[in-house]
Enzyme design. Structure first.
Site, short mmCIF file in Angstrom:
data_model
loop_
_atom_site.label_atom_id
_atom_site.label_comp_id
_atom_site.label_asym_id
_atom_site.label_seq_id
_atom_site.Cartn_x
_atom_site.Cartn_y
_atom_site.Cartn_z
N HIS A 274 0.82 -1.28 0.15
CA HIS A 274 -0.30 0.05 0.28
C HIS A 274 1.00 1.44 0.40
O HIS A 274 1.51 1.30 0.83
CB HIS A 274 -0.78 -0.07 0.93
CG HIS A 274 -2.32 1.39 1.33
ND1 HIS A 274 -1.88 1.96 2.35
CD2 HIS A 274 -2.83 1.36 0.51
CE1 HIS A 274 -2.50 3.07 2.03
NE2 HIS A 274 -3.28 2.21 0.72
N SER A 275 0.24 2.01 -1.14
CA SER A 275 1.25 3.11 -0.98
C SER A 275 2.62 3.36 -1.22
O SER A 275 3.00 2.95 -2.11
CB SER A 275 0.62 3.76 0.50
OG SER A 275 1.29 5.51 0.56
#
Length: 607
Positions: A274-275
């Site tokens: 994520h991210s």
């Protein structure tokens, strides 16, 4: 008590063993009361025969049958009408009154206020009662902000695991395999010379340079966005890479030690990042290093120097410089040979990654600013070789301001092709993703005042395709790359324009409107040209005709809600991936793909 072995958790999970259960709900009684009832039951009925059939009518009430034995508890009492007909009654005043009234109306005590108890659970235990064998493990990697809430990735992974279990039971219950999700909490384990990374830059130093206004917001940014600063810093970047790589290898080694048959039976590993975690994971898999990029830039400068005209003095100095650099390299190699243990080798994972899922990922921007440009092949190898990772998949919400597309970095014209829409989890008979044809975005293009040698007219020719608009994704990722060449100022302007365009609605213009405007503002048209793409063959249905296509689609987009506020979802969408049933089905579809195909093939062979 039980506790997780793959991550740290302060709360222990109590393990309770039930003996007496409540009819209907099959919830166990409290252990203290259960033990007292069990002791009394054995003293009174030990050796007596139970009914042979376990699947008896458990809800049949006892009418007109007197209790043959009774036991008084602290707040309740228990009546035995037979060896397998046991009822629990509350001794609260209101319960006694209700019991008296109902009995006077002709109802039995058991049927009016009693709760039937059962000795043993509704399902008999067997030796085969165990979870299915894990054939696929998924490492879930967090992005920024973990320092602010260290247990967040554990909670997020638990949400993803729970939603995946629901999808498994609904769609993949016929498979004898199992996917396990493990959180990778790498942020708190980072060290440098024995000191935690948060101590590398002393807390009081960061506090001293932080203004006092809106202090709460600034402290939150210091605890979250500071990870991005660390990763762009040449001093601390290696620590972040090393921290994640070591944690991934530790978890894999621990899992294999507890599941020795995993590797023998061809168990697979996928990563969900994520991210910022997507960028760090990518750099670990590929071994990318900014020092290597700097050396490549120096080599390119040297090649450019050789191509241009130079005076005799410049040539002599350049030769001396080459000799000196060559001598320096030889000395460095000898020194590295003496201190081989101190050389920081590129991070290596102990396993091959089957699927790399990026969620809300800024990876495309990092790659563009590193010089990645579109090629002529539709292979994923252009950005991530298949020898390292079998499949790359980029998942994003259309309003996530941190997420960017990867496909236009492989083939330029994919900036005008919409990402694949992720199916809703409750869609009946969805079309398999590999059978979905690429489709164009809206058939008009917003004009932008950017001068480009490849620019085309705003009015489409009758013999060519109209220039396509990208809905709300901002400028093409290839334009970011062009901006990076022009300089830092252009980068800032380009990124600012992209962020601005994400929160505005693009205005579509018909060709007739464009022609009307052209007649009135010819002078302006000469000044402003549009950035375009080469004409693409397309059909009236809006689908892409056979041309250079990607081997596999990479960009997958969640569907927007019908009543979803675009501005509000821009704030919440970046953290909304964990509990999405749509994403859970998407992940399992690709991880169970081969198992599903094998099952379908065996069924066909049987037929």
């Amino acid at each position: 008590e039980s506790y997780p072995v793959y991550w740290n958790q302060t709360e222990k999970i109590p393990v309770m063993r039930g003996q007496w259960f409540i009819d209907g709900t099959w919830q166990p009684l409290e252990e203290e009361e259960s033990n007292l009832i069990e002791q009394e039951h054995l003293n009174r009925f030990k050796g007596q025969q139970l009914q042979e059939s376990f699947d008896m009518e458990v809800s049949k009430p006892v009418d007109g049958k007197e209790a043959i034995h009774s036991l008084k508890l602290s707040r309740n009492h228990v009546d035995w009408h037979s060896v397998d007909e046991v009822y629990l009654y509350s001794d609260a005043t209101t319960s006694k009154i209700a019991r008296t009234v109902t009995q006077k109306l002709g109802f039995s005590k058991a049927s009016s206020s009693g709760t039937r108890l059962h000795r043993g659970y509704v399902e008999e235990a067997t030796l085969e009662d165990k979870p299915p064998q894990t054939s696929h493990i998924v490492f879930v990697v967090h992005g920024i902000g973990q320092k602010m809430d260290q247990g967040r990735i554990i909670k997020n992974t638990a949400m993803m695991r729970d939603t995946a279990r629901k999808i498994e039971e609904k769609y993949f219950s016929n498979l004898a395999t199992h996917v396990e999700f493990l959180p990778v909490e790498w942020r708190s384990k980072l060290t440098l010379d024995g000191a935690a990374i948060c101590k590398i830059v002393p807390r009081n130093t960061v506090d001293s340079i932080t203004p006092d206004k809106v202090r709460g917001l600034r402290d939150m940014l210091n605890s979250s966005a500071m990870d991005i600063m660390y990763y762009t810093s040449p001093l601390y970047r290696d620590e972040l890479v090393k921290g994640l790589q070591q944690e991934l290898n530790r978890l894999y080694t621990l899992f294999c030690s507890r599941n020795p048959e995993f590797e023998e039976k061809g168990g697979k590993v996928s990563i969900v990042s994520h991210s910022l975690g997507c960028v760090i994971t990518y750099d670990i898999m590929t071994g990318w290093n900014p020092v290597r990029l700097y050396e490549q830039l120096l080599q390119k400068e040297e090649e450019e120097l050789e191509d241009r005209w130079m005076s005799y003095e410049e040539q002599r100095l350049l030769e001396e410089l080459y000799i000196t650099k060559q001598r320096l390299r030889e000395i460095e190699e000898r020194l590295h040979g003496l201190k081989a243990s101190t050389i920081s080798k590129p991070p290596v994972l102990k396993f091959k990654v089957e699927n790399f899922f990026c969620m809300g990922s800024p990876l495309a921007v990092f790659l563009a600013l590193r010089g990645i440009r579109p090629g002529n092949s539709g292979s994923q190898d252009h950005i991530l070789p298949r020898t390292i990772c079998n499949r790359l998949l980029n998942i994003f919400h259309p309003t996530d301001p941190v997420a960017y597309r990867l496909e236009p970095l492989i083939l330029k014209h994919y900036s005008n092709i919409s990402p694949v829409q992720i199916h809703w989890y409750n869609t009946a008979n969805p079309l398999p993703y590999e059978h979905m044809k690429p489709s164009f975005l809206n058939p008009t293009k917003e004009p932008t005042s950017v001068t480009d040698s490849e620019s085309v007219s705003t009015v489409p020719s009758p013999t060519t395709s109209p220039v396509m608009v990208r809905r709300h994704y901002g400028e093409s990722i290839t334009n970011i790359g062009k901006a990076s060449i022009l300089g830092a100022a252009s980068i800032g302007k380009g990124l600012g324009g992209m962020l601005f365009s994400r929160f505005g609605r693009s205005s579509t213009t018909t060709p007739q409107t464009l022609e009307t405007g052209k007649d009135g503002t010819e002078g302006d048209d000469k000044k402003a040209t549009t950035v375009g793409t080469p004409p693409l063959p397309h059909s009236s249905s809006g689908f892409l005709e056979p041309t250079v296509e990607l081997e596999h689609r990479i960009d997958f987009e969640l569907r927007e809600g019908l009543v979803e506020s675009r501005y509000w979802s821009a704030v919440t969408s970046h953290t909304a991936y964990w509990s999405s049933l749509d994403i859970a089905l998407f992940l399992l579809t690709f991880m169970y793909k081969h198992d599903q195909e094998d099952t379908d093939k065996s069924n066909l062979d049987t037929i």
